[in-house]
Design a protein around this motif. Structure first.
Motif, PDB file in Angstrom:
ATOM      1  N   ALA A  35       0.729  -1.352   0.056  1.00  0.00           N
ATOM      2  CA  ALA A  35       0.020  -0.220   0.006  1.00  0.00           C
ATOM      3  C   ALA A  35       0.725   1.183  -0.084  1.00  0.00           C
ATOM      4  N   GLY A  36       1.973   1.119   0.495  1.00  0.00           N
ATOM      5  CA  GLY A  36       2.816   2.216   0.744  1.00  0.00           C
ATOM      6  C   GLY A  36       2.318   3.471   1.809  1.00  0.00           C
ATOM      7  N   GLN A  37       3.008   4.544   1.876  1.00  0.00           N
ATOM      8  CA  GLN A  37       2.722   5.524   2.728  1.00  0.00           C
ATOM      9  C   GLN A  37       1.245   6.310   2.427  1.00  0.00           C
ATOM     10  N   GLY A  38       0.233   6.312   3.625  1.00  0.00           N
ATOM     11  CA  GLY A  38      -0.866   6.954   3.216  1.00  0.00           C
ATOM     12  C   GLY A  38      -1.923   6.215   2.716  1.00  0.00           C
ATOM     13  N   ALA A  39      -1.742   4.933   1.925  1.00  0.00           N
ATOM     14  CA  ALA A  39      -2.669   3.941   1.650  1.00  0.00           C
ATOM     15  C   ALA A  39      -3.274   3.091   2.434  1.00  0.00           C
ATOM     16  N   THR A  40      -4.434   2.779   2.470  1.00  0.00           N
ATOM     17  CA  THR A  40      -4.912   1.940   3.263  1.00  0.00           C
ATOM     18  C   THR A  40      -4.875   0.179   2.459  1.00  0.00           C
ATOM     19  N   ALA A  50      -0.914  -0.946 -14.441  1.00  0.00           N
ATOM     20  CA  ALA A  50      -1.293   0.356 -13.525  1.00  0.00           C
ATOM     21  C   ALA A  50      -1.263  -0.212 -11.961  1.00  0.00           C
ATOM     22  N   LYS A  51      -1.517   1.103 -11.130  1.00  0.00           N
ATOM     23  CA  LYS A  51      -1.350   0.608  -9.839  1.00  0.00           C
ATOM     24  C   LYS A  51      -2.630   1.599  -9.183  1.00  0.00           C
ATOM     25  N   VAL A  52      -3.440   0.822  -8.382  1.00  0.00           N
ATOM     26  CA  VAL A  52      -4.561   1.683  -7.865  1.00  0.00           C
ATOM     27  C   VAL A  52      -4.392   1.486  -6.212  1.00  0.00           C
ATOM     28  N   ARG A  53      -4.439   2.551  -5.586  1.00  0.00           N
ATOM     29  CA  ARG A  53      -4.243   2.734  -3.977  1.00  0.00           C
ATOM     30  C   ARG A  53      -5.630   3.545  -3.612  1.00  0.00           C
ATOM     31  N   PHE A  54      -5.859   2.850  -2.466  1.00  0.00           N
ATOM     32  CA  PHE A  54      -7.271   3.365  -1.685  1.00  0.00           C
ATOM     33  C   PHE A  54      -6.608   4.239  -0.604  1.00  0.00           C
TER      34      PHE A  54
END
Length: 185
Positions: A35-40, A50-54
């Motif tokens: 998820a990385g920083q800030g993503a849930t 592509a990459k999708v972050r929520f």
């Protein structure tokens, strides 16, 4: 689709879209990613590169998606096919439905600002500026924060007026802070 640099930002109208999101993930075979920083949560979209972050923003409580990568437009369309996203043409109606509930109105202001396009939109500017004269100082303060989220310098002149004329000293100070932040954006 509102692009922010190389990222498409999508804000669901319904701020509780977990089930719909998981349906998209399963239907299209998205793979869980870091998820990385800030993503849930985050997923790679193998067929679309592509990459999708929520993201659930802790400061505003707004939930939104960021879609990155060469196939971001196609991946964003997969989300939009299952989840209704907030569009600028719907901002006023979105805000108007919460006139009687301060907490919901604050979330709606933050949601609109998050869904705003990267480039300034005169109709959205006018809409948010209306909230600078709201009778509730908390709503006026929230409108200023929402303006900061957009990072649009068009808000500086109305904020200067608030800084010079608002009856609430705290609001005048916050307007000055917002002006400084937008000047540096």
């Amino acid at each position: 689709m509102p692009e922010h640099g190389d990222t498409i930002r999508l804000v669901p109208k319904d701020q509780d879209s977990y089930d719909e999101t998981m349906a998209v993930v399963e239907e299209h075979g998205w793979e869980e990613a870091s998820a990385g920083q800030g993503a849930t949560a985050a997923w790679t979209v193998p067929d679309e590169d592509a990459k999708v972050r929520f993201i659930e923003d802790g400061g505003t409580a707004v939930e939104y998606f960021e879609v990155e990568g060469p196939g971001r437009a196609a991946a964003a369309k997969q989300l939009q096919a299952k989840i209704e996203m907030l569009e600028p043409s719907e901002f006023r109606a979105h805000l108007d439905q919460f006139d009687d509930d301060v907490d919901a109105q604050r979330l709606a202001l933050f949601t609109v600002a998050t869904a705003a396009p990267e480039k300034s939109d005169a109709k959205v500017v006018k809409l948010l500026v209306e909230y600078l004269s709201h009778e509730d100082s908390l709503i006026r303060r929230t409108a200023m924060i929402a303006m900061g989220i957009t990072r649009w310098k068009d808000f500086i002149p109305p904020l200067e007026q608030v800084r010079d004329e608002d009856p609430d000293e705290q609001i005048r100070k916050r307007a000055e802070n917002a002006i400084e932040a937008l000047s540096k954006a």
